[in-house]
Each structure stands twice: as structure tokens, then as C-alpha cells.
Write a protein that holds these residues in place. Structure first.
Motif, mmCIF file in Angstrom:
data_model
loop_
_atom_site.group_PDB
_atom_site.id
_atom_site.type_symbol
_atom_site.label_atom_id
_atom_site.label_comp_id
_atom_site.label_asym_id
_atom_site.label_seq_id
_atom_site.Cartn_x
_atom_site.Cartn_y
_atom_site.Cartn_z
ATOM 1 N N THR A 26 9.653 -18.004 5.266
ATOM 2 C CA THR A 26 8.204 -17.922 5.428
ATOM 3 C C THR A 26 7.497 -18.063 4.091
ATOM 4 O O THR A 26 6.472 -18.756 3.973
ATOM 5 N N HIS B 281 3.668 -19.468 12.187
ATOM 6 C CA HIS B 281 2.483 -18.696 11.770
ATOM 7 C C HIS B 281 1.276 -19.590 11.451
ATOM 8 O O HIS B 281 0.168 -19.305 11.923
ATOM 9 N N THR C 259 -0.886 -15.840 5.006
ATOM 10 C CA THR C 259 0.397 -15.322 5.480
ATOM 11 C C THR C 259 1.300 -14.931 4.317
ATOM 12 O O THR C 259 1.948 -13.878 4.335
#
Length: 415
Positions: free
Chosen positions: A77, A140, A369
Motif C-alpha cells: 500500500t 483504496h 491513504t
């Protein structure tokens, strides 16, 4: 461009007053469909994550391999999310979300089949964990880019609050459901049920129409477009403020919540019961915080005021940490902290969503994020080391004072 089913007439009134009664995000047909997608996909995600962590321990009996498995689900991520943010500015977020949710279902089915065929091993598990991490990095930005296309500007903060409730409830129910499945069925069937949840999540998403790629989509090399998104975020006062407030929130409140095992061990008796109570209190606080924001309305200035108030509250809640000695008072503090940090994170996301231009939405929200997840990751390392050197209470109090200073400085610069 939002779904054609949305009512564009729902705009905030002049003078700060609504011309008609406030409405919920559930009044938007597209959001109602997305809500069912979010419920199923979040449950599938948390069941899958629990099953992989449990399997890592069962296969190796090693905390190191459990940690490696968790890292593989998280690290992509940080590395890949900004690149997928560029992609989400080029494609329809609905189509992108169908791909990510479908891919997670495929991985769940692959895990179930590999167990039935006797292929499941630590190597297989690590590959699955890495795959989930990479898909999450894409998921996301797509999710964050889709949400404002489903609701009016007025109901966007409430919609983000509702999705926060779904996420936090799933974070509690998902592992509980996975544990029940392991106790009463089998690992392969548990993975298969997670795969079915992802497949079911795609069905309401297919019914959402009118979500096309951005009209002013990004063009050119990905790294150049990523750099352009970073320059845009840095130059935009409101977005820069939202990202910095998100970072302060992550380095303070979210970090303390990540260190609950250490908090339980150093301030209380360190028993499993104490940790379970603190974890449950944190979960309840997150859910209540999301519910409080579920009908939130207001523009950028109202959100900024709420974020700063919540950050101030988080700091003040933690200042008496040195005097925490009972499970009840510690649980109350943890619950309040979780409520405030959830509201801060939710409102900071809403602030960025309201401020960003459509052509940069995916890139800016991918940066959000990284800040939201990277803050607790860095903070846990720093505060954990400080707690070993000075003690947990002085480390928390120091962090709270630093957060007060940072919040005051950001408030002065924004005024």
C-alpha cells in the motif's frame, strides 16, 4: 460526473442554511448499492486477513513469519498506492473497483483450492499475502475516487462516516466470523466463504451506472503524473492542510491505539482479558465516531474546525496517561481516543474530497491513504522505542504535547 440517478439540486443553501431538510447519503441510489458492496467486501477482507495470519502461525509456530505475513499485506500500500492513484485518475473507479474486488475473490478461491489439493504451504501463503497487499494498494484509490461520484457534495461527509462505520464493524465481526468458521468448519471452506463474499460484493456494484472515467483524465508517463499530483497537493492550501492534519492524527492517536498490547502490559496487568477489553473499547469508539459523522453536513471550514477540535481533544485525553491505573479508566480513555481519531481521519478525508479537482482525485486520495497508514506505522516504531527508554506514560504525554503544538501551528497557518 456522478451517477445520473443523483439529484444535483441538493446543494447547501446560502448563508449557511439548507433550503430543504438535511438528507442522508442513503437517499442516493448509487450509495445504497455501494453500501452493500462495502459491507460484503470489508467482511471478506477481514476474514481473509485473519485466516492468513492464523495460517502463518499454524504452519510455522513462528511470530516472525506472522509478522512477515502481516507486512506483506501492508507494505505494498505504501509503495504502490500512489501509482494506482494515477491509474484511478484515468479509468472509471467503478470498473477499477470491480477488478480489485473480483481479484480478492479469486485469491480466496485459489487459497481454498490449494488447501483441498494439499498445495498450501508457507510459500503459497506468502504469495497470497503479497497478492492481497498489492490488490489493496489498488483498491483504496479506486474506492476513494468512486464515493464522491455516488453522492451529492452535501452528503459526502456523511457517506464517508457511514463507510467508516462499516469498516470498523467489519474489523470486529470479520475475525470473529473467521474464528467461528475455523472452529466449526475447515480452513478451505472459510477461504471459500470469503471468496463468495467478494463475489457477492460485485453484484450491487454492477447495478451502478453512469460512472465513467474522469473527463479530464491524466495523460503522460505515470511517474510524471504522480509528480504532478504531488505538486498539486503541495500547492493547494486546503489539501496540504488535510494531509498534515491526517499525519498528526496518525502519529498521535492512531499510534497509541496500535500500541494497545504495550499499553495493557505497562499500565495494567498485561492479561489477555485487559487487552480484549481495551480492544473492544477502541472498536466501540470507532463505531460511535463513525455514527456521529454519518449525518454530518457542512463545508470545508466546518470540517477544519471539527478536525482541529478532535485533535485537541485527543491530546487532552492522553495528557493524564501517567495516572491511568485501572482497567475501567484506561478503557474509557482508549474509547474516547478511538472516537476522536476516527472522527479526525474521516473528516480529513472528507476535507480532501471536497477540495480536490476531479482530475487529481485519485492521486490526492492515494497520498491521503499513505499519510493515514504511514503515520501509525512510523509512530508505533518511534513511540515504542521511547516507551522502552522512558516508560509508556512519559512517551504518550510527550507525543500529546507535540500534537498540541503541531495542531496550534497548523491552525495559525491556516487562519
Amino acid at each position: 460526473m456522478r451517477s445520473t440517478s443523483n439529484d444535483n439540486s441538493k446543494q447547501p443553501g446560502d448563508g449557511g442554511r439548507d433550503p430543504q431538510p438535511r438528507v442522508s447519503a442513503f437517499s442516493e441510489p448509487g450509495f445504497r448499492r455501494y453500501f452493500f458492496t462495502s459491507c460484503q467486501s470489508n467482511m471478506g477482507t477481514w476474514i481473509s486477513r485473519f485466516l492468513l495470519g492464523w495460517s502463518a502461525w499454524e504452519l510455522t509456530q513462528s511470530a516472525l513469519w506472522v509478522g512477515i505475513t502481516s507486512a506483506l499485506m501492508l507494505l505494498p500500500t505504501f509503495v504502490l498506492s500512489p501509482l494506482f492513484g494515477v491509474i484511478s485518475d484515468r479509468v472509471s473507479p467503478r470498473s477499477g473497483l470491480l477488478c480489485t474486488i473480483g481479484s480478492q475473490g479469486l485469491l480466496g478461491a485459489l487459497a481454498a483450492v490449494s488447501i483441498l489439493l494439499g498445495w498450501f504451504s508457507i510459500e503459497w501463503l506468502l504469495l497470497l499475502a503479497l497478492g492481497i497487499g498489492a490488490i489493496s494498494a489498488a483498491h483504496h484509490p479506486m474506492r476513494l475516487a468512486l464515493l464522491p461520484r455516488l453522492v451529492s457534495r452535501e452528503t459526502l461527509p456523511g457517506a464517508i462516516g457511514i463507510t467508516a462505520v462499516v469498516f470498523n464493524v467489519s474489523r470486529i465481526l470479520g475475525p470473529a466470523a473467521a474464528g467461528w468458521l475455523l472452529a466449526h468448519t475447515s480452513l478451505s471452506l472459510a477461504f471459500a466463504i470469503a471468496a463468495c463474499l467478494f463475489a457477492g460484493a460485485c453484484l450491487p456494484l454492477l447495478a451502478i451506472r453512469g460512472i465513467e472515467a474522469p473527463e479530464h483524465r491524466s495523460q503522460g508517463a505515470m511517474l510524471a503524473q504522480l509528480a504532478a499530483g504531488m505538486r498539486y497537493a503541495r500547492a493547494h492550501d486546503t489539501i496540504r492542510l488535510a494531509l498534515l492534519l491526517t499525519l498528526v492524527n496518525g502519529l498521535l492517536g492512531r499510534t497509541v491505539l496500535e500500541l494497545l498490547p504495550a499499553l495493557s502490559g505497562k499500565l495494567l496487568d498485561g492479561s489477555a482479558t485487559s487487552l480484549a477489553v481495551l480492544t473492544g473499547s477502541a472498536g466501540a469508539g470507532s463505531v460511535i465516531g463513525g455514527l456521529l459523522l454519518a449525518r454530518q453536513h457542512g463545508g470545508e471550514e466546518a470540517l477544519q474546525r471539527l478536525i482541529k477540535a478532535c485533535l485537541l481533544g485527543s491530546s487532552l485525553v492522553l495528557l493524564p496517561a501517567a495516572w491511568l491505573s485501572s482497567l475501567a479508566t484506561t478503557a474509557i480513555v482508549v474509547g474516547a481516543l478511538s472516537l476522536l481519531t476516527t472522527m479526525t481521519g474521516t473528516c480529513s478525508q472528507a476535507l480532501a474530497q471536497l477540495a480536490v479537482d476531479e482530475g487529481f482525485r485519485g492521486r490526492v486520495l492515494s497520498l491521503w491513504t499513505v499519510f493515514a497508514m504511514g503515520g501509525p506505522a512510523v509512530g508505533s516504531l518511534v513511540m515504542g522505542a521511547a516507551a522502552d527508554l522512558w516508560g509508556i506514560a512519559p512517551a504518550i504525554i510527550t507525543a500529546a504535547l507535540m500534537a498540541l503544538v503541531a495542531t496550534a501551528a497548523l491552525s495559525r497557518n491556516a487562519s
